[in-house]
Enzyme design. Structure first.
Site, PDB file in Angstrom:
ATOM      1  N   GLU A 111       0.858  -1.191   0.000  1.00 44.67           N
ATOM      2  CA  GLU A 111       0.000   0.000   0.000  1.00 44.67           C
ATOM      3  C   GLU A 111       0.884   1.228   0.000  1.00 44.67           C
ATOM      4  OE1 GLU A 111      -2.164  -0.325   3.663  1.00 44.67           O
ATOM      5  OE2 GLU A 111      -2.766  -2.373   3.169  1.00 44.67           O
ATOM      6  N   LYS A 113       2.160   4.693   1.408  1.00 46.11           N
ATOM      7  CA  LYS A 113       2.176   5.262   2.751  1.00 46.11           C
ATOM      8  C   LYS A 113       1.850   6.743   2.609  1.00 46.11           C
ATOM      9  CE  LYS A 113       5.093   5.306   6.863  1.00 46.11           C
ATOM     10  NZ  LYS A 113       5.086   6.725   7.189  1.00 46.11           N
ATOM     11  N   ASP A 115       1.025  10.512   3.546  1.00 45.01           N
ATOM     12  CA  ASP A 115       1.654  11.359   4.548  1.00 45.01           C
ATOM     13  C   ASP A 115       0.629  12.316   5.145  1.00 45.01           C
ATOM     14  OD1 ASP A 115       3.708  12.150   6.047  1.00 45.01           O
ATOM     15  OD2 ASP A 115       4.758  13.281   4.486  1.00 45.01           O
ATOM     16  N   TYR A 234      -6.890   2.032   5.953  1.00 46.94           N
ATOM     17  CA  TYR A 234      -5.970   0.960   5.593  1.00 46.94           C
ATOM     18  C   TYR A 234      -5.915  -0.204   6.572  1.00 46.94           C
ATOM     19  CZ  TYR A 234      -2.995   3.854   8.592  1.00 46.94           C
ATOM     20  OH  TYR A 234      -2.509   4.589   9.628  1.00 46.94           O
ATOM     21  N   LYS A 321      10.761   3.674   2.722  1.00 44.40           N
ATOM     22  CA  LYS A 321      10.726   5.124   2.485  1.00 44.40           C
ATOM     23  C   LYS A 321      11.372   5.457   1.153  1.00 44.40           C
ATOM     24  CE  LYS A 321       9.845   7.224   6.545  1.00 44.40           C
ATOM     25  NZ  LYS A 321       9.104   8.403   6.756  1.00 44.40           N
ATOM     26  N   CYS A 418      24.527  46.598   3.780  1.00 46.20           N
ATOM     27  CA  CYS A 418      23.178  46.384   3.244  1.00 46.20           C
ATOM     28  C   CYS A 418      23.168  46.599   1.728  1.00 46.20           C
ATOM     29  CB  CYS A 418      22.201  47.334   3.927  1.00 46.20           C
ATOM     30  SG  CYS A 418      20.541  47.232   3.229  1.00 46.20           S
ATOM     31  N   CYS A 421      20.972  49.924   1.043  1.00 46.05           N
ATOM     32  CA  CYS A 421      21.292  51.293   1.455  1.00 46.05           C
ATOM     33  C   CYS A 421      22.752  51.458   1.842  1.00 46.05           C
ATOM     34  CB  CYS A 421      20.386  51.721   2.605  1.00 46.05           C
ATOM     35  SG  CYS A 421      20.745  50.860   4.144  1.00 46.05           S
ATOM     36  N   CYS A 436      20.007  45.030   8.875  1.00 51.16           N
ATOM     37  CA  CYS A 436      20.404  46.379   8.491  1.00 51.16           C
ATOM     38  C   CYS A 436      19.792  47.308   9.531  1.00 51.16           C
ATOM     39  CB  CYS A 436      19.862  46.711   7.102  1.00 51.16           C
ATOM     40  SG  CYS A 436      19.977  48.475   6.767  1.00 51.16           S
ATOM     41  N   CYS A 442      16.561  52.911   5.057  1.00 49.75           N
ATOM     42  CA  CYS A 442      16.778  51.823   4.106  1.00 49.75           C
ATOM     43  C   CYS A 442      15.478  51.603   3.311  1.00 49.75           C
ATOM     44  CB  CYS A 442      17.171  50.577   4.896  1.00 49.75           C
ATOM     45  SG  CYS A 442      17.414  49.135   3.880  1.00 49.75           S
TER      46      CYS A 442
HETATM   47  S1  IVH Z   1      -0.328   0.465   8.748  1.00 48.86           S
HETATM   48  C1  IVH Z   1       0.866  -1.399  12.922  1.00 48.86           C
HETATM   49  N1  IVH Z   1      -0.695   1.446   6.368  1.00 48.86           N
HETATM   50  O1  IVH Z   1       2.412   5.332   8.774  1.00 48.86           O
HETATM   51  C2  IVH Z   1       1.069  -0.255  12.015  1.00 48.86           C
HETATM   52  N2  IVH Z   1       0.188   2.881   8.048  1.00 48.86           N
HETATM   53  O2  IVH Z   1       4.678   4.284  10.866  1.00 48.86           O
HETATM   54  C3  IVH Z   1      -0.176   0.130  11.309  1.00 48.86           C
HETATM   55  N3  IVH Z   1       0.565   5.176   7.297  1.00 48.86           N
HETATM   56  O3  IVH Z   1       1.152   5.796  11.974  1.00 48.86           O
HETATM   57  C4  IVH Z   1       0.062   1.155  10.277  1.00 48.86           C
HETATM   58  N4  IVH Z   1      -0.145   4.892   5.234  1.00 48.86           N
HETATM   59  O4  IVH Z   1       0.002   7.002  10.130  1.00 48.86           O
HETATM   60  C5  IVH Z   1      -0.265   1.682   7.622  1.00 48.86           C
HETATM   61  N5  IVH Z   1      -1.133   2.191   4.220  1.00 48.86           N
HETATM   62  C6  IVH Z   1      -0.714   2.431   5.457  1.00 48.86           C
HETATM   63  C7  IVH Z   1      -0.255   3.705   5.857  1.00 48.86           C
HETATM   64  C8  IVH Z   1       0.199   3.878   7.172  1.00 48.86           C
HETATM   65  C9  IVH Z   1       0.343   5.756   6.104  1.00 48.86           C
HETATM   66  C10 IVH Z   1       1.155   5.854   8.475  1.00 48.86           C
HETATM   67  C11 IVH Z   1       0.340   5.703   9.722  1.00 48.86           C
HETATM   68  C12 IVH Z   1       1.246   5.102  10.773  1.00 48.86           C
HETATM   69  C13 IVH Z   1       2.597   5.253  10.170  1.00 48.86           C
HETATM   70  C14 IVH Z   1       3.407   4.003  10.483  1.00 48.86           C
END
Ligand code: IVH
Length: 680
Positions: A111, A113, A115, A234, A321, A418, A421, A436, A442
């Site tokens: 999946e 991740k 943000d 998720y 990441k 500056c 000036c 400045c 200025c």
């Molecule tokens: S599963 C047991 N799935 O990432 C852990 N987390 O470090 C359950 N996050 O705090 C998390 N997308 O805020 C999961 N598809 C995804 C996610 C996801 C973003 C974030 C979530 C969590 C952090 C994990």
């Protein structure tokens, strides 16, 4: 009556259906206008018949509930985090560990991740009853009212087969487009209010994740409703889930109306995981949401249970990441900007380069220390990175590309004077920035001061914008705020694009500013560190500029919330003869330099529109003193109790007849202490 109930139910059902079509399926079937009309109708009916208002009504999405302090709630299942991996090898290790545990034929779910901010939603009998933030993982904040305003989160589930009670977790985020829209609007507003670039940068939302978490902490859920947050779910938790695996349950949850990302994939080998990573490393930039990685989970619940947890995170899942996007380019020039406060900001001018979908030409270098630490020099090839932030950063110099010519030039010398000036710059102990000090000479500082003076929250001369100020300055017509009051129509008419009508408007605006109350004049004259609130406090404590100008640091420190730094700045400001001269000129032009008579007699308007009957004997103040306090705070004293009386202020020995009357008419009876609290 039950007709009304039916109507409310029918409208609610239709509105939720349209919400779902629009926000979950992205397939609206009616116009926004029609939708708004239906919603208005529902809100009206619910107002008239509050007994029929349900917690899962679509009207809840409009917001309006104020939460003073979010309730702390213990999570039924702790909210853990994931361990991070950064390269292919670490992902292979994860798969290897699982194989070694004896689980060889593994199904994984990949999946994105997202943000944002993680959330746990509880549904009971198909109705959203609670939404809690992650907090410290054990306990989080109950932000249900705010979460209900997020349109793609179902308040009531669709279909069948969901457990009586379960939790579903996901990520609330702000779509990139919404983030840009809010920042753009904020920018326009701040320019109009007279802020400069530096301050605008400080105030703008820094990245979509911060923006999301800031929004969700708002106490007024209406403010949350105004920002279009969204949510992907998720993970499901509960006793009687329909399937014994993660992926299949998420597909089921989709049928119940939840927004499940279409980008998740079920795979059955580490090679397929790596393919997914590679695909999304490129594709993620086209998504409407920021992603910073991929989450890889073991699909089977039984296997998850078998693998278990470490102290902080599950052994059955990891996060991968993405590398922040980087490019290298050449540093062509360092320019130095001078802000309204005189702060100097060095800016790297780069050879234009494409990065994460935008052309990067400039990057902030922040201050002299950063330049020294990076040892960045003109002509250097530098690595530029763009994280979640809006402004790209220079993270390092590519020394392999540094030639002898650059090498022999030696480290970059920070400017000493500056650029606007020519005044020698200063840098105070402990401060990162150079300044400045030529506040009153200025050009950007002078223009900035005038822009601040005319801005909406200060003198509100809206006929005078930044461009006209620059024109007037360049033509030598204004050098300080007092010069504004000596502008002549014939001078104005000589300016480019200045017609009779705009000249008249401008002069009328300046004239009208003479009525602006003292506290705002005090804010407008631009004493460093004096914001609106401090200006108000000073105006009310000292009552006139003459008294304030005579005040010593010690006297200033007696005013609440004024610390040494501010006290010193004020004394220094008035000790400057040029400032005193400008104030004198402003005074001659008729500006308000003391509180109005009305303000003098009303210390506050805390008791505005309130009537009091004061009766009995008091311990802390005399009855007359109390009556005076009521008036000073905008309230009114009356002799006898009526239905219109706001409060009866009761001391010792108050007559029993009066007490009885107050009780009969339902007028609240308050004590001396309660009264003191009201005016404090
Ligand atoms: S599963 C047991 N799935 O990432 C852990 N987390 O470090 C359950 N996050 O705090 C998390 N997308 O805020 C999961 N598809 C995804 C996610 C996801 C973003 C974030 C979530 C969590 C952090 C994990």
């Amino acid at each position: 009556m039950s007709d009304i109930k039916n109507k409310i139910e029918e409208l609610s059902k239709q509105l939720e259906e349209h919400n779902y079509n629009y926000y979950v399926l992205s397939n609206p079937t009616i116009s926004d206008y029609e939708f708004d009309k239906m919603l208005e109708e529902l809100i009206r009916l619910e107002k008239e018949h509050p007994g029929y208002l349900r917690g899962d009504s679509p009207s809840q999405r409009v917001g309006g509930q104020i939460t003073k302090e979010f309730k702390s709630v213990k999570h039924k299942y702790p909210m853990l985090s994931l361990s991070n991996t950064y390269n292919e090898g670490e992902v292979r290790d994860f798969d290897e560990r699982i194989r070694k545990a004896g689980l060889t034929d593994q199904e994984y779910v990949c999946e994105l991740k997202y943000d944002g901010v993680s959330i746990s939603l509880t549904y009971v009998k198909g109705e959203l009853v609670q939404a809690v933030t992650r907090g410290d993982g054990e306990k989080g904040d109950d932000i249900t009212a705010n979460v209900k305003t997020i349109k793609s989160i179902p308040l009531k589930l669709r279909g069948t087969g969901f457990p009586d009670e379960f939790e579903i977790r996901g990520e609330i985020f702000m779509p990139k487009k919404e983030f840009l829209r809010i920042n753009e609007e904020m920018r326009k507003q701040l320019i109009e209010e007279g802020y400069d670039e530096e301050e605008i940068f400080e105030k703008q939302l820094k990245n979509p994740r911060n923006a999301t978490s800031g929004t969700l902490k708002q106490q007024d859920s209406k403010a949350v409703a105004e920002r279009k947050l969204d949510c992907y779910l998720y993970s499901l938790l509960g006793e009687n889930l329909p399937h014994s695996s993660h992926y299949e349950n998420l597909l089921e949850a989709k049928k119940w109306g939840f927004r499940i990302s279409a980008d998740m994939e079920k795979v059955s080998s580490v090679e397929e995981i790596l393919k997914y990573l590679e695909k999304w490393d490129k594709k993620r930039h086209n998504l409407e949401v920021e992603t910073d990685g991929v989450v890889i989970k073991v699909n089977s619940y039984e296997h998850q249970k078998f693998l278990g947890f470490t102290a902080k995170s599950p052994r059955w899942a990891i996060a991968y990441k993405f590398k922040a996007q980087q490019v290298s380019t050449v540093l062509n020039e360092i320019t130095y900007q001078v802000g309204r406060t005189g702060a100097i900001t060095p800016v790297a001018n780069l050879k234009p380069v494409q990065l994460a979908g935008t052309t990067v030409k400039r990057a902030s270098l922040h201050n002299a220390d950063i330049i020294e630490k990076l040892d960045v020099r003109l002509g250097d090839t530098v690595f530029v990175e763009k994280g979640g932030e809006i402004i790209p950063k220079i993270i390092a110099v590519d020394l392999s590309k540094r030639d002898l010519f650059i090498e022999s030039a030696g480290p970059t010398q920070y400017i000493t004077h500056c650029p606007e000036c020519g005044t020698a710059l200063v840098r105070s102990e402990g401060e990162a920035n150079h300044y400045c000090p030529n506040e009153d000479g200025c050009p950007p500082q002078v223009k900035g001061k005038i822009e601040h003076y005319v801005s909406r929250r200060a003198m509100n001369i809206d006929s005078l914008g930044g461009e006209t100020i620059a024109q007037l300055f360049d033509a030598g017509l204004i050098r300080n705020i007092a010069d504004l009051y000596e502008l002549k129509k014939e001078d104005l008419l000589k300016l480019d694009r200045m017609a009779e009508k705009s000249a008249n408007n401008l002069l009328a605006g300046i004239e009208a500013s003479k009525q602006i109350p003292f506290e705002r004049v005090l804010f407008a004259i631009g004493i460093r560190h004096i914001g609106e609130t401090t200006a108000k406090k000073l105006a009310h404590s000292f009552k006139s500029i003459d008294v304030l100008m005579q005040a010593s640091v010690e006297t200033l420190l007696e005013v609440g919330d004024i610390g040494e730094r501010i006290a010193n700045t004020i004394v220094e400001f008035f000790a400057n003869h040029e400032h005193a001269a400008i104030i004198n000129r402003l005074r001659q032009h008729g500006l308000q330099f003391e509180l109005s008579e009305e303000q003098m007699s009303n210390a506050s308007d805390k008791l505005k529109d309130k009537t009091f009957v004061v009766s009995g004997v008091f311990s802390k103040f005399s009855r007359d003193e109390i009556k005076k306090m009521i008036e000073q705070n905008g309230g009114k004293n009356v002799g006898s109790i009526s239905g219109k009386t706001s409060y009866v202020l009761a001391g010792e020995n108050m007559g029993p007849e009066k007490l009885k009357k107050a009780e009969k008419l339902g007028v609240p009876i308050i004590t001396e202490d309660e009264f003191i609290k009201m005016v404090e």
